[in-house]
Design an enzyme around this catalytic site. Structure first.
Site, PDB file in Angstrom:
ATOM      1  N   CYS A   2       0.868  -1.161   0.000  1.00  0.00           N
ATOM      2  CA  CYS A   2       0.000   0.000   0.000  1.00  0.00           C
ATOM      3  C   CYS A   2       0.911   1.218   0.000  1.00  0.00           C
ATOM      4  O   CYS A   2       2.122   1.074  -0.050  1.00  0.00           O
ATOM      5  CB  CYS A   2      -0.864   0.005   1.251  1.00  0.00           C
ATOM      6  N   ARG A  27       0.238   1.890  -6.240  1.00  0.00           N
ATOM      7  CA  ARG A  27       0.563   0.815  -5.293  1.00  0.00           C
ATOM      8  C   ARG A  27      -0.676   0.237  -4.608  1.00  0.00           C
ATOM      9  O   ARG A  27      -0.595  -0.779  -3.921  1.00  0.00           O
ATOM     10  CB  ARG A  27       1.497   1.338  -4.206  1.00  0.00           C
ATOM     11  N   TRP A  74      -4.121  -1.451  -0.624  1.00  0.00           N
ATOM     12  CA  TRP A  74      -4.242  -2.629  -1.482  1.00  0.00           C
ATOM     13  C   TRP A  74      -4.528  -3.750  -0.496  1.00  0.00           C
ATOM     14  O   TRP A  74      -3.635  -4.199   0.220  1.00  0.00           O
ATOM     15  CB  TRP A  74      -2.934  -2.855  -2.235  1.00  0.00           C
ATOM     16  N   ASN A 100       1.781  -0.554   6.298  1.00  0.00           N
ATOM     17  CA  ASN A 100       2.059  -1.465   5.170  1.00  0.00           C
ATOM     18  C   ASN A 100       2.659  -2.727   5.755  1.00  0.00           C
ATOM     19  O   ASN A 100       3.513  -2.649   6.646  1.00  0.00           O
ATOM     20  CB  ASN A 100       3.093  -0.873   4.213  1.00  0.00           C
ATOM     21  N   GLY A 101       2.294  -3.886   5.204  1.00  0.00           N
ATOM     22  CA  GLY A 101       2.861  -5.141   5.692  1.00  0.00           C
ATOM     23  C   GLY A 101       1.773  -6.045   6.230  1.00  0.00           C
ATOM     24  O   GLY A 101       0.577  -5.805   5.997  1.00  0.00           O
ATOM     25  N   GLU A 482       5.483 -20.653 -20.343  1.00  0.00           N
ATOM     26  CA  GLU A 482       5.452 -19.303 -19.756  1.00  0.00           C
ATOM     27  C   GLU A 482       6.594 -18.447 -20.314  1.00  0.00           C
ATOM     28  O   GLU A 482       6.391 -17.274 -20.643  1.00  0.00           O
ATOM     29  CB  GLU A 482       5.515 -19.413 -18.227  1.00  0.00           C
ATOM     30  N   LYS A 486       6.048 -14.975 -22.396  1.00  0.00           N
ATOM     31  CA  LYS A 486       6.675 -13.713 -21.979  1.00  0.00           C
ATOM     32  C   LYS A 486       7.406 -13.069 -23.151  1.00  0.00           C
ATOM     33  O   LYS A 486       7.283 -11.888 -23.415  1.00  0.00           O
ATOM     34  CB  LYS A 486       7.669 -14.010 -20.877  1.00  0.00           C
ATOM     35  N   GLU A 489       4.977 -11.814 -25.905  1.00  0.00           N
ATOM     36  CA  GLU A 489       4.136 -10.727 -25.426  1.00  0.00           C
ATOM     37  C   GLU A 489       4.820  -9.360 -25.529  1.00  0.00           C
ATOM     38  O   GLU A 489       4.193  -8.384 -25.937  1.00  0.00           O
ATOM     39  CB  GLU A 489       3.848 -11.043 -23.951  1.00  0.00           C
ATOM     40  N   HIS A 505       8.423 -34.908 -33.871  1.00  0.00           N
ATOM     41  CA  HIS A 505       7.164 -35.269 -34.522  1.00  0.00           C
ATOM     42  C   HIS A 505       6.688 -34.139 -35.436  1.00  0.00           C
ATOM     43  O   HIS A 505       5.495 -34.026 -35.715  1.00  0.00           O
ATOM     44  CB  HIS A 505       6.114 -35.631 -33.476  1.00  0.00           C
ATOM     45  N   LYS A 604      -3.983  -5.328 -19.317  1.00  0.00           N
ATOM     46  CA  LYS A 604      -3.598  -6.016 -18.079  1.00  0.00           C
ATOM     47  C   LYS A 604      -4.696  -6.957 -17.609  1.00  0.00           C
ATOM     48  O   LYS A 604      -4.446  -8.064 -17.177  1.00  0.00           O
ATOM     49  CB  LYS A 604      -3.283  -4.981 -16.996  1.00  0.00           C
TER      50      LYS A 604
HETATM   51  C1  AGP Z   1       0.586 -12.648 -18.930  1.00  0.00           C
HETATM   52  O1  AGP Z   1       1.763 -11.955 -18.930  1.00  0.00           O
HETATM   53  C2  AGP Z   1      -0.623 -11.913 -19.301  1.00  0.00           C
HETATM   54  N1  AGP Z   1      -0.748 -10.646 -18.790  1.00  0.00           N
HETATM   55  C3  AGP Z   1      -1.894 -12.762 -19.340  1.00  0.00           C
HETATM   56  O2  AGP Z   1      -1.626 -14.002 -19.891  1.00  0.00           O
HETATM   57  C4  AGP Z   1      -2.632 -12.945 -17.995  1.00  0.00           C
HETATM   58  O3  AGP Z   1      -1.921 -13.822 -17.181  1.00  0.00           O
HETATM   59  C5  AGP Z   1      -4.041 -13.488 -18.284  1.00  0.00           C
HETATM   60  O4  AGP Z   1      -4.731 -12.539 -19.023  1.00  0.00           O
HETATM   61  C6  AGP Z   1      -4.795 -13.829 -17.044  1.00  0.00           C
HETATM   62  O5  AGP Z   1      -4.971 -12.719 -16.211  1.00  0.00           O
HETATM   63  P1  AGP Z   1      -5.454 -12.905 -14.734  1.00  0.00           P
HETATM   64  O6  AGP Z   1      -4.397 -13.671 -14.005  1.00  0.00           O
HETATM   65  O7  AGP Z   1      -5.616 -11.499 -14.206  1.00  0.00           O
HETATM   66  O8  AGP Z   1      -6.743 -13.644 -14.761  1.00  0.00           O
END
Ligand code: AGP
Length: 609
Positions: A2, A27, A74, A100-101, A482, A486, A489, A505, A604
């Site tokens: 926070c 934050r 938060w 905070n904490g 993953e 990354k 993305e 394959h 996001k």
């Molecule tokens: C990953 O870097 C992305 N931002 C995306 O795959 C994300 O994880 C996905 O949209 C799920 O989001 P959430 O965890 O908020 O549900």
């Protein structure tokens, strides 16, 4: 995670506090509040939601003062609400604090204080601190702080205002960052530098176990034991935007580097080391319900789905219960087979992803018991699930998820061990061994992050490439997915993650001279198998970076470059193994000059289908 701000000086304190909170809103933004001494009493204003709500409230109900504290929240303990927002006070408003904490032993302290007649109004761990300070007060606020801090376990950064010393502010730090800003005739407290940059660039960074006593004329720092501390003054030359990112160029890099502390927070209060026990009673799951679980569905999107793939392996290994991990957008329309003893685990950092939420609702409609792993208290997923595991990673600003993912993995480890404990699937000695390994993970991540420069050089090699492969087996395959996500993305370099044995394959046809391949080998029982897959791609001209948990001559011979991660239990390597991949993706994007925190076409939180 926070934001804290405090002010004592000659200015009207309310605009100073609000300006500081505005700088810290990234934050935490589920509620905000201030407390000031108005020469007669401590006056508190707080409002749920964004800071704008607090500002509107203050417009309607103004307050004037030259000393005060503020907070933007938060939520961790207790949903986002007016009553749970900071500042908190004791019943007689002798103390007001922002925090905070996490106070690990807050329930025990709450019981003790309740028995003494203190009345609690919120669900937070923070409120105990205000009552505890009031209870400890006899002759001075410093003395009360000394006594209270001896009783508190966990992490705390505090700003304290008290009617007993209305011309002083106290800043208290233990395992959560806090700074003091030095001005002329005025002083500041903040959890982060941006909050006060508008007013001063002279800063004292408090250390754990220190208390700063602020008056209009100066600042004195003492240890919790009362010894005077000689502080170094830091001159900050960052601009506000750099300061918001803690000096890092992007939020993503900051969040990558926050992982050790985020992981420590996820562990906080969830382990009883002395008793070799995992403590997740706050999930509210009945022992019999856990014992009766016959199958588990893990449902999520994107990075959270990748965490679920690792979760499947860990749950199956430890519980010997069948687990399937499903993409939420598929699951919701797949008419999943849910029986009375199916547990559905939904994973979502934001807790607002439309597909995950719809899958949760579908599961509930079919009568499933739903456990959510999420980072956001009060999110839709957290509210609608039957049980909630909070990852406590703090706000994640960059679109590319990093600390949310690693804390989700840690969540799966803790939940799996907790279930194994309740079902008697592991002895307490075995659980003790797993716990010892878990506790080392934050330090191991820290250790890997120290080598960040090796990944800048590797990322440079990717600059001209349009294609890359990640290969691995078992949990390494999940981590490769993953790592590949990354990279795609944020760097927009195309990559594929492949189960290493599957290459021949078909995909092997795409390997040609100079194709970069990142091979992950952290599972000892699969090492030889993946090694032979590395040889297959090497024979077609690939350039191989091997990331492994141990140095083998055969691996050095077969690959072009190697990076070694610290040794831990094979199931737990996923957290440490992903760190090099996050750094490679970050630096590849950075070298291309991309807007790392806001990659094209992505948001996001995906709240539409
Ligand atoms: C990953 O870097 C992305 N931002 C995306 O795959 C994300 O994880 C996905 O949209 C799920 O989001 P959430 O965890 O908020 O549900």
């Amino acid at each position: 995670m926070c934001g804290i701000v405090g002010y004592i000086g000659y200015r009207d304190t309310v605009p100073v506090l609000l300006n500081g909170l505005r700088r810290l809103e990234y934050r935490g933004y589920d509620s905000a509040g201030i407390a000031v001494w108005n020469e007669q009493q401590i006056d508190v204003r707080k409002a749920q939601g964004r800071l704008a709500n607090l500002e509107s409230l203050i417009e309607v109900s103004p307050v004037e003062a030259t000393i005060g504290i503020g907070h933007t929240r938060w939520a961790t303990h207790g949903k986002p609400s007016h009553i749970n927002s900071h500042p908190h006070t004791d019943v007689h408003r002798t103390f007001s604090i922002v925090h905070n904490g996490i106070i690990e032993n807050y329930l025990q302290l709450k019981d003790e204080l309740t028995a003494k007649g203190y009345v609690f109004v919120s669900e937070t761990d923070t409120e105990v601190i205000s009552h505890l300070l009031a209870d400890c007060y006899t002759e001075s606020v410093f003395d009360a702080v000394q006594k209270a801090t001896k009783r508190m376990r966990g992490a705390f950064a505090l700003a304290v205002l008290s009617i007993y010393e209305p011309d002083r502010l106290y800043a208290v730090r233990y395992a959560s960052p806090l700074i003091v800003g030095i001005g002329v005739g005025e002083q500041f407290i903040a959890s982060d530098i941006p909050a006060i940059l508008e007013y001063t660039r002279d800063v004292i960074i408090l250390n754990d176990g220190e208390v700063a006593i602020l008056t209009r004329d100066g600042v004195e720092v003492r240890t919790f034991e009362g010894q005077a501390v000689d502080c170094n003054l830091l001159k900050v030359d960052w601009d506000v935007s750099t300061a918001e990112k803690g000096g890092y160029e992007h939020f993503m890099l900051k969040e990558i580097h926050e992982q050790p502390s985020a992981l420590r927070k996820t562990l906080t209060g969830r382990i009883e080391t002395d008793y070799h026990r995992i403590k997740l009673d706050d999930l509210g799951m009945k022992v019999n319900d856990v014992k009766n679980i016959e199958r588990i569905h893990i449902v999520a999107c994107g990075t959270a789905f990748h965490a679920g793939l690792i979760g499947k392996t860990v749950l199956e290994r430890l519980l010997r219960v069948p687990v399937q991990t499903e993409i939420a957008s598929e699951y919701r329309y797949a008419n999943p087979i849910i029986t009375a003893n199916t547990l559905v685990i939904v994973v979502s950092q934001s807790g607002e992803t439309a597909d995950t939420l719809a899958a949760l609702r579908e599961a509930k409609r079919q009568g499933a018991n739903v456990l959510a792993i999420t980072n956001v208290v009060g999110s839709s997923v957290a509210r609608e699930a039957d049980h909630v595991f909070l990852t406590w990673a703090g706000p994640e600003i960059a679109v590319a998820s990093t600390k949310a993912y690693t804390t989700q993995l840690l969540g799966f480890y803790l939940i799996s061990l907790y279930f194994a404990q309740l079902r008697g699937a592991l002895s307490s000695i075995q659980i003790g061994d797993y716990i010892a390994a878990l506790q080392q993970i934050p330090d191991q991540v820290e250790h890997i992050l120290e080598s960040f420069e090796s990944f800048i050089s590797y990322a440079k090699q990717l600059n001209e490439k349009n294609n890359l492969f990640f290969i691995g087996r078992g949990t390494d395959y999940g981590v490769c997915l993953e790592g590949s996500l990354k990279l795609k993305e944020i760097s927009y370099i195309h990559s594929e993650a492949y189960a290493a044995g599957e290459l021949k394959h078909g995909t092997l046809a795409l390997i040609e001279e100079g194709t970069p391949v990142v091979a992950l080998l952290t599972q000892d029982d699969l090492f030889e198998k993946t090694l032979s897959n590395i040889k297959e791609v090497k024979a077609r001209g690939a350039n191989v970076l091997a990331i492994a948990n141990a140095d083998h001559a055969s691996l050095r011979d077969a690959s072009d470059a190697q990076f070694f991660i610290p040794q831990t239990n094979a199931l737990f390597h996923a957290i440490t193994a992903v760190i090099p991949m996050q750094l490679i993706a970050y630096y590849a994007a950075w070298l291309k000059g991309h807007d790392v925190d806001k990659p094209r076409n992505l948001a996001k939180s995906v709240t539409v289908e």
